[in-house]
Design an enzyme around this catalytic site. Structure first.
Site, PDB file in Angstrom:
ATOM      1  N   ASP A   8     -62.079  45.050  57.049  1.00 19.67           N
ATOM      2  CA  ASP A   8     -62.470  44.083  58.081  1.00 19.67           C
ATOM      3  C   ASP A   8     -64.004  44.088  58.150  1.00 19.67           C
ATOM      4  OD1 ASP A   8     -63.188  46.322  59.551  1.00 19.67           O
ATOM      5  OD2 ASP A   8     -61.847  45.937  61.238  1.00 19.67           O
ATOM      6  N   CYS A  65     -61.971  50.082  57.579  1.00 20.79           N
ATOM      7  CA  CYS A  65     -62.345  49.386  58.814  1.00 20.79           C
ATOM      8  C   CYS A  65     -63.312  50.303  59.555  1.00 20.79           C
ATOM      9  CB  CYS A  65     -61.119  48.973  59.641  1.00 20.79           C
ATOM     10  SG  CYS A  65     -60.101  50.299  60.292  1.00 20.79           S
ATOM     11  N   THR A  67     -62.839  52.598  61.917  1.00 25.16           N
ATOM     12  CA  THR A  67     -62.316  53.962  61.990  1.00 25.16           C
ATOM     13  C   THR A  67     -61.346  54.295  60.856  1.00 25.16           C
ATOM     14  OG1 THR A  67     -60.440  53.192  63.294  1.00 25.16           O
ATOM     15  CG2 THR A  67     -62.391  53.941  64.520  1.00 25.16           C
ATOM     16  N   ILE A  69     -58.348  53.673  61.216  1.00 22.79           N
ATOM     17  CA  ILE A  69     -57.076  53.891  61.929  1.00 22.79           C
ATOM     18  C   ILE A  69     -56.223  52.628  61.952  1.00 22.79           C
ATOM     19  CG2 ILE A  69     -56.013  54.518  64.131  1.00 22.79           C
ATOM     20  CD1 ILE A  69     -58.548  56.238  64.694  1.00 22.79           C
ATOM     21  N   HIS A  98     -49.271  66.060  47.676  1.00 28.29           N
ATOM     22  CA  HIS A  98     -48.093  66.315  48.514  1.00 28.29           C
ATOM     23  C   HIS A  98     -47.371  65.057  48.969  1.00 28.29           C
ATOM     24  CE1 HIS A  98     -49.550  70.597  49.859  1.00 28.29           C
ATOM     25  NE2 HIS A  98     -49.691  70.393  48.557  1.00 28.29           N
ATOM     26  N   HIS A 133     -42.131  68.491  46.961  1.00 32.51           N
ATOM     27  CA  HIS A 133     -42.684  67.360  47.716  1.00 32.51           C
ATOM     28  C   HIS A 133     -41.890  66.067  47.489  1.00 32.51           C
ATOM     29  CE1 HIS A 133     -45.949  69.934  48.825  1.00 32.51           C
ATOM     30  NE2 HIS A 133     -46.231  70.166  47.557  1.00 32.51           N
TER      31      HIS A 133
HETATM   32  C1  RB5 Z   1     -63.179  46.630  64.934  1.00 34.10           C
HETATM   33  O1  RB5 Z   1     -64.055  46.608  66.019  1.00 34.10           O
HETATM   34  C2  RB5 Z   1     -62.451  47.959  64.884  1.00 34.10           C
HETATM   35  O2  RB5 Z   1     -61.528  48.017  65.935  1.00 34.10           O
HETATM   36  C3  RB5 Z   1     -61.758  48.120  63.558  1.00 34.10           C
HETATM   37  O3  RB5 Z   1     -62.686  48.059  62.532  1.00 34.10           O
HETATM   38  C4  RB5 Z   1     -61.008  49.426  63.370  1.00 34.10           C
HETATM   39  O4  RB5 Z   1     -61.785  50.530  63.690  1.00 34.10           O
HETATM   40  C5  RB5 Z   1     -59.670  49.485  63.965  1.00 34.10           C
HETATM   41  O5  RB5 Z   1     -58.951  50.474  63.876  1.00 34.10           O
END
Ligand code: RB5
Length: 148
Positions: A8, A65, A67, A69, A98, A133
Site C-alpha cells: 500500500d 504496508c 506495519t 500487519i 517450519h 513440520h
Molecule cells: C496505513 O495507514 C496503514 O494502516 C497500513 O499501511 C498498515 O500498517 C496496516 O496494517
C-alpha cells in the site's frame, strides 16, 4: 521461482528495494503496485497478490504496508496462503523451515530497507524442512477446510 510483490502507500520504498533485490538475485517477479500518491486500502493489494500465489501462478509473494500487519491478516484469509509477518532474521529462516510460508509481510514503519532486504533474502533462500513440520502445515489446511 516467480514472486509477486505488492504494497500500500505505507510500503512503497521497501517494495521497490525488494524489487531491486529480486533483480540482483535473478528472480522473476511482478510488481502490482501500488503506484499511489494518496492512501489506498491494503486489502485491495493483498488480495490479488495472495490469490495469484494460491492459484500457483506465483510461487511466493512479498507484501509491504506500514506495519505489515494488515497485509498479513488479509493475505491469510485466502485459502492456501501461509503469510508470515517478519521483522527479524531468525523468524525469516524459521518460518520457511517450519511453516513453509508462501508469503512474507513486512512493515516499512517498523524496519529499514537494509534489514528488509536481508529478511527477504533469507526467506527466499531457505527450504522447508518437512518431517514433523509437514503434519502441522497439513493441520492448518484442515482448519481452512473446516471453516471454508
Ligand atoms: C496505513 O495507514 C496503514 O494502516 C497500513 O499501511 C498498515 O500498517 C496496516 O496494517
Amino acid at each position: 521461482m516467480k514472486v509477486i510483490l505488492a504494497s500500500d502507500h505505507g510500503g512503497i520504498n521497501i517494495r521497490k528495494e525488494i524489487g531491486n533485490l529480486l533483480e540482483e538475485m535473478n528472480i522473476e517477479y511482478e510488481d502490482i503496485g501500488c503506484e499511489c500518491e494518496t492512501s489506498v486500502d491494503y486489502p485491495d493489494y493483498a488480495l490479488p497478490a495472495a490469490e495469484r500465489v494460491a492459484s500457483g501462478e506465483f510461487d511466493r509473494g512479498i507484501l509491504i504496508c506500514g506495519t505489515g500487519i494488515g497485509m498479513s491478516i488479509a493475505a491469510n484469509k485466502v485459502k492456501g496462503i501461509r503469510c508470515a509477518l517478519v521483522h527479524d532474521l531468525f523468524s525469516a529462516k524459521a518460518t520457511r523451515e517450519h511453516n513453509d510460508t508462501n508469503m512474507l509481510a513486512m512493515g516499512e514503519r517498523v524496519i529499514g530497507p537494509g534489514l528488509a532486504r536481508e529478511i527477504a533474502k533469507v526467506w527466499l533462500t531457505t527450504e522447508f524442512e518437512g518431517g514433523r513440520h509437514e503434519q502441522r502445515v497439513k493441520k492448518i489446511a484442515q482448519i481452512e477446510n473446516k471453516h471454508a
